[in-house]
Design an enzyme around this catalytic site. Structure first.
Site, PDB file in Angstrom:
ATOM      1  N   CYS A  13      37.151  25.880 -66.984  1.00  0.00           N
ATOM      2  CA  CYS A  13      38.422  26.827 -66.874  1.00  0.00           C
ATOM      3  C   CYS A  13      39.425  25.861 -65.917  1.00  0.00           C
ATOM      4  O   CYS A  13      40.669  26.179 -65.997  1.00  0.00           O
ATOM      5  CB  CYS A  13      38.297  28.175 -66.454  1.00  0.00           C
ATOM      6  N   HIS A 396      37.060  32.350 -61.907  1.00  0.00           N
ATOM      7  CA  HIS A 396      37.759  31.898 -63.045  1.00  0.00           C
ATOM      8  C   HIS A 396      39.260  31.666 -62.797  1.00  0.00           C
ATOM      9  O   HIS A 396      39.896  32.501 -62.305  1.00  0.00           O
ATOM     10  CB  HIS A 396      37.418  33.021 -64.303  1.00  0.00           C
TER      11      HIS A 396
END
Length: 453
Positions: A13, A396
């Site tokens: 990510c 994230h």
């Protein structure tokens, strides 16, 4: 109005969010196109496996909908493969940082540019036998001219900027020569919170350029003054004094990447993440942070006298421009007077930067309010925001970015924002973007009609 997502290859990510942010910067894609224009593609081997610039260009063009693709989700593993060829071992199964990857990309692009020949070698007989004779070119012993240096290879990427460092002696006020250092992103620390004051991007920028005292520095001027007052032949020790050091921006880039340092350390030495919200705006004025060459006192007095004479007779709201400060600050002060603000209210601009309440309320910058000669020189528009959710050990990355412009008007800037988390893409509002806890901010400079450098 949506863009392709990116496949998560296992904790990638950090790469996906950065690519989405870079793809929203048209100047960076244009630079990559110009940078790769002179490559001679080899038909036997795909060029993406050899050059980072070509691999990055194809990915960013696809993410900005400039290349036709039938896939809703793209695979960016080719970028990790080409980075390994550049001796970067980036594991896709470990937690990585998007800001570190940004510097990996910019430094690798600089290495790729530096590997290219800038001038033709003197032993290149073919170019010496068939010269393009011009008087301005340097001639060698065989009376053959050297080809001109290609501006293509000398051009810096649009994130390239320069910092200035000023050192002034507190004792004799002697200023050392200005030092220049390059930067690809501005890494700003978040100052300590003050009760009742919101944390803003302007506070972080002012904290970045705030002056600091540096003790025990050798001052050549103090040493020279001390030597003049002593007998000849007597040895003089170097005079050490305290200097005042200040950073400013000597060269502002076309694309401005701002990194907010959210890493802090506890008293026990463990890393902590700072989660507080830092207010930022859709538009950013950077003139107040720009380094300006000091003006001689006589020239400054002439400028002040000229400014004091610039009054418009018969009108009370058009007073003379403020005689102190930089040219930009004087012009902005002049613009204040045309807004006719109610008494007791704060001005729209403070020290060359826009107040948060003014920009966040409208979401657009009132360029029409500025006369053409008084518009900010270094005005930036927000293009993308990278946000990190989680703590220092796991988390994230997601991205807010602008939707690509319509094919009918490719030079326009879309007002539609997107929220992207790997392969998930949805529309978002500007208010949602401005309320996010930013980690990386991507701004692009808005050029005026008369471009000032």
């Amino acid at each position: 109005g949506l863009v392709p997502g990116l496949l998560n290859l296992g904790n990638t990510c950090f790469m996906n969010s950065l690519l989405q942010g870079l793809s929203s910067c048209p100047s960076f894609i244009k630079w990559l196109e110009e940078f790769t224009a002179q490559y001679k593609t080899d038909q036997s081997q795909s060029p993406e496996h050899r050059y980072l610039s070509l691999t990055l260009l194809h990915l960013l063009r696809a993410l900005s909908c400039q290349e036709v693709t039938e896939d809703d989700v793209l695979d960016a593993s080719c970028l990790l493969e080409v980075l390994r060829m550049y001796r970067w071992q980036i594991s896709s199964f470990e937690e990585q940082d998007a800001h570190e990857l940004f510097h990996v990309l910019t430094s690798s692009l600089e290495d790729e540019r530096d590997r290219q020949p800038r001038v033709t070698h003197l032993f290149d007989v073919h170019s010496l036998e068939q010269p393009e004779i011009t008087q301005k070119q340097i001639s060698c012993r065989t009376r053959g001219s050297l080809p001109p240096v290609s501006n293509h290879w000398k051009s810096q990427h649009p994130f390239h900027g320069r910092l200035t460092s000023n050192m002034v002696c507190k004792h004799c006020e002697h200023q050392s020569p200005v030092r220049y250092d390059t930067f690809d992103s501005l890494s700003l620390s978040i100052p300590a919170a003050v009760w009742g004051r919101p944390m803003t991007l302007d506070r972080c920028l002012h904290h970045f350029i705030s002056s600091e005292s540096v003790k025990d520095v050798v001052c050549d001027n103090c040493t020279k003054i001390q030597a003049e007052g002593t007998l000849k032949g007597q040895s003089i020790e170097n005079q050490r004094t305290t200097f005042v050091k200040q950073l400013k921006l000597g060269k502002l880039p076309q694309c401005l990447c701002i990194h907010l340092q959210r890493l802090s350390w506890s008293n026990q030495g463990t890393p902590l993440k700072r989660h507080e919200h830092v207010q930022f705006n859709e538009f950013l004025v950077m003139d107040i942070y720009k380094y300006r060459v000091p003006v001689h006192k006589s020239s400054q007095n002439e400028l002040n006298q000229k400014n004091s004479e610039e009054t418009t007779p018969g009108t009370k709201d058009r007073i003379a421009v403020k005689p102190s400060g930089t040219y930009f600050e004087n012009k902005i002060y002049y613009v204040f007077l045309h807004f006719k603000q109610p008494s007791g209210t704060k001005p729209l601009f403070m020290n060359g930067a826009c107040s948060s309440s003014f920009l966040m309320s409208s979401g657009t910058f009132p360029l029409a309010a500025f006369p053409e000669c008084s518009s900010p020189v270094y005005l930036y528009r927000l293009m993308a925001v990278v946000v990190h959710h989680g703590d220092m050990h796991s988390g994230h990355f997601v991205t807010y970015r602008r939707s690509p412009p319509s094919p009918k008007n490719p030079l326009s800037v879309s007002s539609q924002w997107l929220w992207i988390s790997d392969d998930t893409v949805r529309k978002a509002s500007l208010q949602e973007v401005l309320s996010s806890s930013a980690y990386l901010l991507f701004y692009e400079r808005v050029h005026s009609r008369v471009q000032h450098q």
